[in-house]
Design a protein around this motif. Structure first.
Motif, PDB file in Angstrom:
ATOM      1  N   UNK A  13       0.726  -1.283   0.168  1.00 59.36           N
ATOM      2  CA  UNK A  13       0.240  -0.129   0.177  1.00 59.36           C
ATOM      3  C   UNK A  13       0.868   1.423  -0.030  1.00 59.36           C
ATOM      4  N   UNK A  14       0.288   2.444  -0.404  1.00 58.62           N
ATOM      5  CA  UNK A  14       0.799   3.511  -0.159  1.00 58.62           C
ATOM      6  C   UNK A  14      -0.087   4.579   0.385  1.00 58.62           C
ATOM      7  N   UNK A  15       0.723   5.690   1.142  1.00 66.16           N
ATOM      8  CA  UNK A  15      -0.083   6.687   1.574  1.00 66.16           C
ATOM      9  C   UNK A  15       0.192   8.119   1.255  1.00 66.16           C
ATOM     10  N   UNK A  16      -0.555   8.763   0.757  1.00 66.16           N
ATOM     11  CA  UNK A  16      -0.317  10.113   0.090  1.00 66.16           C
ATOM     12  C   UNK A  16      -1.142  11.139   1.489  1.00 66.16           C
ATOM     13  N   UNK A  17      -0.189  11.690   1.799  1.00 60.65           N
ATOM     14  CA  UNK A  17      -0.747  12.634   3.049  1.00 60.65           C
ATOM     15  C   UNK A  17      -0.599  14.001   2.473  1.00 60.65           C
ATOM     16  N   UNK A  18      -1.718  14.738   2.726  1.00 63.04           N
ATOM     17  CA  UNK A  18      -2.161  16.003   2.023  1.00 63.04           C
ATOM     18  C   UNK A  18      -1.991  17.039   3.274  1.00 63.04           C
ATOM     19  N   UNK A  53      -6.921  13.229   6.502  1.00 67.36           N
ATOM     20  CA  UNK A  53      -5.765  14.209   5.766  1.00 67.36           C
ATOM     21  C   UNK A  53      -5.055  13.597   4.821  1.00 67.36           C
ATOM     22  N   UNK A  54      -5.591  12.514   4.293  1.00 64.18           N
ATOM     23  CA  UNK A  54      -4.721  11.788   3.227  1.00 64.18           C
ATOM     24  C   UNK A  54      -5.644  10.470   2.589  1.00 64.18           C
ATOM     25  N   UNK A  55      -4.807   9.801   1.783  1.00 62.86           N
ATOM     26  CA  UNK A  55      -5.519   8.630   1.209  1.00 62.86           C
ATOM     27  C   UNK A  55      -4.519   7.343   0.952  1.00 62.86           C
ATOM     28  N   UNK A  56      -5.002   6.476   1.158  1.00 62.01           N
ATOM     29  CA  UNK A  56      -4.202   5.173   1.024  1.00 62.01           C
ATOM     30  C   UNK A  56      -4.713   4.445  -0.266  1.00 62.01           C
ATOM     31  N   UNK A  57      -3.857   3.961  -0.934  1.00 54.49           N
ATOM     32  CA  UNK A  57      -3.985   2.731  -2.244  1.00 54.49           C
ATOM     33  C   UNK A  57      -3.406   1.577  -1.491  1.00 54.49           C
ATOM     34  N   UNK A  58      -4.400   0.575  -1.798  1.00 53.52           N
ATOM     35  CA  UNK A  58      -3.790  -0.791  -1.145  1.00 53.52           C
ATOM     36  C   UNK A  58      -4.019  -1.450  -2.595  1.00 53.52           C
ATOM     37  N   UNK A  59      -2.546  -2.232  -2.702  1.00 49.41           N
ATOM     38  CA  UNK A  59      -2.533  -3.244  -3.909  1.00 49.41           C
ATOM     39  C   UNK A  59      -2.845  -4.677  -3.621  1.00 49.41           C
ATOM     40  N   UNK A  60      -3.310  -5.414  -4.694  1.00 49.42           N
ATOM     41  CA  UNK A  60      -3.253  -6.842  -4.325  1.00 49.42           C
ATOM     42  C   UNK A  60      -1.875  -7.583  -4.744  1.00 49.42           C
ATOM     43  N   UNK A  61      -1.136  -7.660  -3.649  1.00 49.55           N
ATOM     44  CA  UNK A  61       0.494  -7.887  -3.970  1.00 49.55           C
ATOM     45  C   UNK A  61       0.490  -9.579  -4.556  1.00 49.55           C
TER      46      UNK A  61
END
Lengths: 229, 334
Positions: A13-18, A53-61
């Motif tokens: 996953x990644x997290x984009x913090x705004x 304050x941000x959003x996460x993108x979770x991948x299917x590993x």
């Protein structure tokens, strides 16, 4: 709007913090980005989760089409969506949530009135007067964190959390409201209760409120509460 | 076509691969705590679609089979018997109708998966048969099994079992008919302490220097108050350099968060989707299955790894599972 940071959240996953503090305009913009991401997401993106304050993108590993460098690919996708939504606004759905603010349900209405120097009727009026927005659904299934509280109603969390807050309770703390989908322990001040089911796994969508929704709380009588149950 | 529960064991639930794509609604994927053992159990009975299985925890259940079915028990080493005869683990076993399975205690590891040909046929909820205990939905009535529950099996489970058992050439007769080979145990913990790879978390630098060192130097123990939501870890208290509030944000399977008391919690399958505690680390996905096998009291150490290393570990883990699966599939084809 550009993210402060984009960084991995574990290896899937990644997290984009705004924003590091609660900012309703930033949250509104990131709801638009989340919607764009959901539309464009390749098959290996599993979840797009907007939060305060941000959003996460979770991948299917395990996905066969997962790129060699998923973080890079997801970052590119995110930047593309940011561009596409630079001036956009998400409409969000408009949802009216009926609330019975009677003392029987508004367990902390008196205390909030005392803390704010308003009378109970004015607390209710102010809670129902503003347009609220769902900033995030999280923690528990269907549990919305709702912004847009009248600043006069901003009270801190209760010193001693209640061990049991009934399902459907609407509670406030600081600048937010929450609606409890299940009976749980909670430290927020309870103003009333909705007769609607906040979360129902047999319903589509299962969650009454979705991220980005515009919410109005509509005061109802005890009688109406029973009728809507 | 059903499976009767005589004794439920400590915590026996129906699980599959979990429900995905709903985290924005606060719905966590959940599913099997040890997905590797779960997949191998299914492969051993010829299930290829992530069919629902039973997850046993520490003390297994006693079950009565009301059909002749092909089963496999995979994961932790349970002292399991079928009508008093030892049940061989990690392999397909054809169980005659009327047989009783008693799973006993886990001697090594903490969770095992009982797969049945065709799967446990409970109704899916939100696309999955997994039990989600915190919100009481999915699986069997949204709860752990109890005595006298009768779990539905696939309507064709007896036929499927017979057809699948055919090419396996199960020797002998009697209650326990199995094969001389077994699937490898890929997730059982090491004897002394488990080595778990972890990436520095988003808030790692917000912890004080002692805490940053201690996290990777200390030997941690799984606290008794650990469950499918999270493993509480006992060890040195981890202090933050400042007590700035953190906005609630998304969490992941394997996130290690540290509440104000300084005792870290590793988020497991049924974790909450968001949280406001600082994240000191993120456990490499490849090691989550082995972590899930640790029983309360078990020791572990964290080893720092990079994102590239974590991805490489995942690929290696995936290859081990695929290779085990191919081995199992080849038995079905012979």
């Amino acid at each position: 709007m550009n993210p402060l940071r984009i960084e991995p959240l574990g290896d899937a996953a990644l997290y984009a913090e705004f924003s590091r503090s609660l900012d309703l305009r930033v949250n509104e913009a990131l709801q638009a980005v989340a919607a764009a991401l959901r539309e464009r997401a390749p098959v290996w993106v599993r979840d797009v989760v907007p939060s305060l304050g941000g959003l996460a993108l979770h991948f299917d590993p395990e996905h066969a089409e997962l790129p060699e460098a998923p973080l890079r690919a997801a970052t590119d996708l995110l930047l593309e969506c940011l561009k596409a939504t630079a001036r956009g606004r998400t409409a969000g759905r408009e949802v009216e949530v009926p609330v019975c603010y009677d003392a029987e349900f508004g367990l902390d209405l008196g205390e909030v009135a005392a803390q704010t120097g308003l009378d109970a009727a004015e607390v209710v009026r102010r809670h129902a007067a503003t347009e609220h927005r769902v900033l995030m659904v999280g923690f528990a299934p269907g549990q919305p964190y709702i912004g847009g509280l009248d600043p006069r109603l901003a009270v801190p969390r209760r010193a001693t959390p209640r061990t049991r807050v009934p399902a459907g309770s609407i509670a406030i703390a600081n600048a937010q409201s929450v609606v409890y989908p299940f009976e749980i322990a909670g430290g927020w001040s309870v103003l009333g209760r909705t007769p609607l089911r906040v979360f129902d796994p047999r319903r589509e969508p299962p969650s009454l409120l979705l991220p980005g929704d515009r919410v109005r709380f509509a005061p109802i009588s005890r009688q109406r509460f029973e009728a809507l149950r | 076509m059903s499976l009767r529960v005589l004794r439920p064991g400590m915590l026996t639930t129906v699980q599959d691969r979990g429900r995905h794509r709903m985290q924005h609604l606060g719905i966590v994927p959940g599913g099997a705590m040890d997905p590797v053992a779960f997949e191998l159990a299914n492969a051993l009975v010829g299930n290829l679609q992530g069919e629902a299985a039973l997850e046993f925890t520490l003390l297994g259940p006693q079950l009565a089979f009301e059909e002749t079915v092909l089963i496999a028990l995979c994961g932790a080493e349970f002292d399991a018997t079928l009508d008093g005869q030892r049940l061989p683990l990690d392999r397909p076993v054809l169980v005659q109708s009327g047989t009783r399975l008693a799973a006993g205690r886990a001697r090594r590891g903490s969770r095992a998966y009982l797969a049945v040909a065709g799967g446990i046929a409970v109704e899916p909820v939100l696309g999955s048969r997994s039990t989600y205990l915190p919100a009481k939905f999915g699986g069997w009535q949204g709860r752990a099994l109890r005595a006298d529950d009768r779990l539905p099996l696939a309507p064709d489970c007896a036929v499927l079992s017979g057809a699948r058992a055919g090419p396996l050439q199960l020797p002998g007769g009697g209650a326990v008919r199995s094969v001389p080979w077994s699937a490898p145990s890929l997730t059982l913990p090491e004897r002394e302490f488990a080595v778990i790879h972890a990436l520095e978390g988003r808030h790692f630098s917000g912890f004080d220097a002692d805490a940053q060192r201690a996290f990777f130097d200390a030997t941690w123990h799984v606290a008794p108050a650990s469950d499918r939501m999270g493993f509480r870890l006992l060890g040195p208290a981890l202090a933050r350099a400042s007590d700035d509030e953190i906005l609630s944000e998304p969490t992941c399977l394997g996130t290690v968060q540290v509440p104000a008391d300084g005792a870290p919690i590793a988020l497991m399958a049924d974790h909450q989707t968001t949280g406001g505690y600082p994240k000191i680390a993120e456990i490499a996905g490849a090691d989550v299955s082995r972590l899930a096998q640790l029983a309360p009291g078990a020791a572990l150490r964290f080893v720092r790894c990079t994102l590239a290393e974590a991805h490489a570990l995942r690929r290696a883990a995936r290859q081990r599972v695929e290779s085990a699966r191919r081995g199992i599939a080849s038995k079905y084809q012979s």
